[in-house]
Design a protein around this motif. Structure first.
Motif, mmCIF file in Angstrom:
data_model
loop_
_atom_site.group_PDB
_atom_site.id
_atom_site.type_symbol
_atom_site.label_atom_id
_atom_site.label_comp_id
_atom_site.label_asym_id
_atom_site.label_seq_id
_atom_site.Cartn_x
_atom_site.Cartn_y
_atom_site.Cartn_z
ATOM 1 N N GLN A 75 0.829 -1.209 0.000
ATOM 2 C CA GLN A 75 0.000 0.000 0.000
ATOM 3 C C GLN A 75 0.864 1.260 0.000
ATOM 4 O O GLN A 75 0.538 2.254 -0.654
ATOM 5 C CB GLN A 75 -0.924 0.015 1.222
ATOM 6 C CG GLN A 75 -1.857 -1.180 1.316
ATOM 7 C CD GLN A 75 -1.274 -2.293 2.150
ATOM 8 O OE1 GLN A 75 -0.066 -2.504 2.178
ATOM 9 N NE2 GLN A 75 -2.146 -3.019 2.838
ATOM 10 N N GLY A 116 -5.806 5.828 3.403
ATOM 11 C CA GLY A 116 -6.605 5.764 4.627
ATOM 12 C C GLY A 116 -7.179 4.391 4.905
ATOM 13 O O GLY A 116 -7.373 4.018 6.073
ATOM 14 N N GLN A 117 -7.448 3.595 3.843
ATOM 15 C CA GLN A 117 -8.029 2.269 4.049
ATOM 16 C C GLN A 117 -7.041 1.290 4.672
ATOM 17 O O GLN A 117 -7.450 0.249 5.197
ATOM 18 C CB GLN A 117 -8.526 1.696 2.718
ATOM 19 C CG GLN A 117 -9.582 2.535 2.017
ATOM 20 C CD GLN A 117 -8.972 3.622 1.143
ATOM 21 O OE1 GLN A 117 -7.798 3.948 1.291
ATOM 22 N NE2 GLN A 117 -9.780 4.159 0.239
ATOM 23 N N ALA A 118 -5.733 1.600 4.625
ATOM 24 C CA ALA A 118 -4.725 0.662 5.114
ATOM 25 C C ALA A 118 -4.424 0.828 6.595
ATOM 26 O O ALA A 118 -3.706 0.001 7.158
ATOM 27 C CB ALA A 118 -3.431 0.819 4.310
ATOM 28 N N GLU A 120 -5.680 1.877 10.742
ATOM 29 C CA GLU A 120 -6.787 1.861 11.698
ATOM 30 C C GLU A 120 -6.317 2.541 12.979
ATOM 31 O O GLU A 120 -5.190 2.313 13.435
ATOM 32 C CB GLU A 120 -7.228 0.422 11.987
ATOM 33 C CG GLU A 120 -8.336 0.315 13.020
ATOM 34 C CD GLU A 120 -8.627 -1.129 13.386
ATOM 35 O OE1 GLU A 120 -9.399 -1.347 14.347
ATOM 36 O OE2 GLU A 120 -8.073 -2.032 12.721
ATOM 37 N N THR A 150 -12.925 11.791 9.078
ATOM 38 C CA THR A 150 -12.616 10.509 8.450
ATOM 39 C C THR A 150 -11.199 10.553 7.889
ATOM 40 O O THR A 150 -10.854 11.459 7.125
ATOM 41 C CB THR A 150 -13.604 10.204 7.319
ATOM 42 O OG1 THR A 150 -14.942 10.256 7.835
ATOM 43 C CG2 THR A 150 -13.335 8.832 6.731
ATOM 44 N N ARG A 152 -8.340 9.917 5.492
ATOM 45 C CA ARG A 152 -8.222 9.611 4.072
ATOM 46 C C ARG A 152 -6.819 9.146 3.695
ATOM 47 O O ARG A 152 -6.633 8.465 2.695
ATOM 48 C CB ARG A 152 -8.595 10.841 3.229
ATOM 49 C CG ARG A 152 -9.987 11.365 3.499
ATOM 50 C CD ARG A 152 -11.017 10.301 3.237
ATOM 51 N NE ARG A 152 -10.958 9.826 1.859
ATOM 52 C CZ ARG A 152 -11.454 8.681 1.444
ATOM 53 N NH1 ARG A 152 -12.012 7.844 2.307
ATOM 54 N NH2 ARG A 152 -11.369 8.339 0.171
ATOM 55 N N ASN A 153 -5.814 9.549 4.455
ATOM 56 C CA ASN A 153 -4.443 9.093 4.213
ATOM 57 C C ASN A 153 -3.635 9.295 5.476
ATOM 58 O O ASN A 153 -4.053 10.031 6.386
ATOM 59 C CB ASN A 153 -3.801 9.836 3.027
ATOM 60 C CG ASN A 153 -3.804 11.339 3.227
ATOM 61 O OD1 ASN A 153 -3.047 11.874 4.036
ATOM 62 N ND2 ASN A 153 -4.661 12.038 2.499
#
Length: 427
Positions: A75, A116-118, A120, A150, A152-153
């Motif tokens: 990622q 951001g999805q990678a 937590e 939220t 995002r990165n």
């Protein structure tokens, strides 16, 4: 849903985590350089524009063939290639000041970006939180403020003080309504860091380094020069442990200096955005202002060391960063940034509007108009002139030298105009 706000926190990795992050930082730097070299080669040889979509396929093959690349999170590698896309887009954009993407040296600040999805994030208590990084696990960081949106990165970076984690956050915040407060002009300078036209005293930035810290920095710079010379002569240019320790000491002082400078800049710009309805500043060309005076061997420059000292003072006050912060803070606090031409603001009388270099002999602190006799602090006089231009033009930057209004209002009358509220509009 794009990120519209940034959050930066101090991270505290363990010893093993810090070793892994350092290796990843150099891997990311190598990936950037190789990807940039590949794009340059294809364009020069075939006039073919390579983008991250195709390079991600090459990255997958490289992760299989090279172990050190396989240890790097996929990622992060993909995010680096996307960042390279954005660097090219900024370079091709005629309205963006970015130059051509450059290669990253070994001494460049280490950074590892993630989408951001990678990642937590989980909160431990009021002061601490953790972020889960692929292949690294949970990394603790100081929760100095709420994330408030939220993610995002995310980017892990290292400076002279240690590791930090930064989040690009989507907050959904909309521009605030106009606050209706009066406006002002602001003159950014060197002797006076900022002079507001509605104030009687300048705002001075405290020294970014103390006398002892300056002496310490000078000692370390000289020590580094000797150690680099020794390394080139006896070690084939390879840096030793002592040299790296010296470089780390220099980086720590430089980071401390940058943090103090940034602290003053944030306080100044926030105060202006909160308490002013609009503020006018000069459209400064910082790159031209800080151009080196050094010439060639045949035609050497004049006052090279003096110009170098002036350049350091100008950059230490960060006029470009102040403008950038005022632009986004104006939207948050309902104010407006108005940028006016900087042509002859320091030589124009704020009372009669006439331009004469004799009114400010030797670039001193006193402005004495040779036509009307008006006397004032030179920086305050310039700030009042900036306010007049911003009030007239509404912040539209033009290349015309006739930006000064033909009908002038005396400085005292202009102050009364600011203090007197405007009557309500009757339709």
């Amino acid at each position: 849903m794009k990120a519209d706000m940034g959050r930066k926190y101090r991270a505290y990795p363990t010893g093993d985590q810090e070793s892994v992050l350092t290796g990843w930082g150099h891997t990311g730097r190598a990936l950037w350089n190789v990807a940039l070299e590949q794009r340059v080669y294809l364009w020069e040889q075939r006039r073919y524009t390579l983008r991250s979509i195709e390079q991600c396929k090459h990255l997958t093959a490289a992760r299989t063939d090279m172990e050190w690349m396989g240890d790097f999170p996929a990622q992060a590698g993909q995010q680096i290639l996307r960042n390279l896309d954005r660097a090219y887009d900024n370079f091709w954009n005629p309205e963006h000041p970015a130059a051509f993407p450059s290669r990253k040296k070994r001494g460049h600040r280490l950074s590892i970006p993630f989408p951001g999805q990678a990642v937590e994030v989980r909160k431990l208590n009021r002061k601490w939180a953790e972020v889960r990084i692929p292949k690294l696990g949970w990394l603790r960081f100081r929760l100095s403020r709420a994330i408030g949106g939220t993610i995002r990165n995310a980017t892990l970076s290292r400076d002279g003080n240690g590791w930090h984690v930064s989040f690009g956050v989507h907050t959904g915040a909309k521009p605030a309504a106009p606050n209706g407060k009066p406006g002002c002009g602001v003159d950014f300078g060197v002797a006076a860091s900022a002079y507001v036209s509605t104030e009687t005293t300048p705002r001075l930035m405290p020294p970014s380094l103390t006398d002892n810290e300056k002496a310490r920095l000078k000692h370390l710079e000289q020590k580094k020069a000797r150690q680099v010379t020794y390394a080139k002569k006896h070690r084939g240019g390879k840096y030793g442990r002592r040299l790296r320790k010296t470089i780390a000491g220099i980086g720590k002082l430089r980071t401390r200096q940058a943090n103090r400078r940034q602290d003053f800049t944030h306080k100044l710009t926030t105060d202006l955005a909160e308490n002013q309805g609009w503020f006018g500043i000069e459209d400064l060309r910082v790159k031209n202002m800080t151009a080196s005076a050094k010439g060639t061997a045949e035609t050497p420059g004049k006052n090279v060391r003096a110009k170098a000292g002036l350049n350091r003072s100008i950059l230490d006050n960060t006029p470009g960063e102040r403008r950038r912060q005022l632009e986004y803070k104006a939207r948050l606090y309902g104010s407006e940034l108005r940028v006016v031409p900087a042509f002859h603001t320091s030589q124009t009388c704020a009372a009669c509007g006439l331009v004469d270099p004799e009114s400010r002999k030797g670039c001193g602190r006193l402005f004495a108009c040779v036509h009307c006799g008006h006397e004032d602090d030179a920086d305050h006089n310039a700030s009042v002139e900036i306010e007049a231009r911003a009030r007239r033009t509404g912040g539209t930057v033009t290349n015309s030298t006739r930006s000064v209004p033909r009908t002038r209002v005396p400085a005292t009358g202009r102050r009364r105009m600011r203090e007197t509220p405007k009557p309500a509009h009757v339709s």
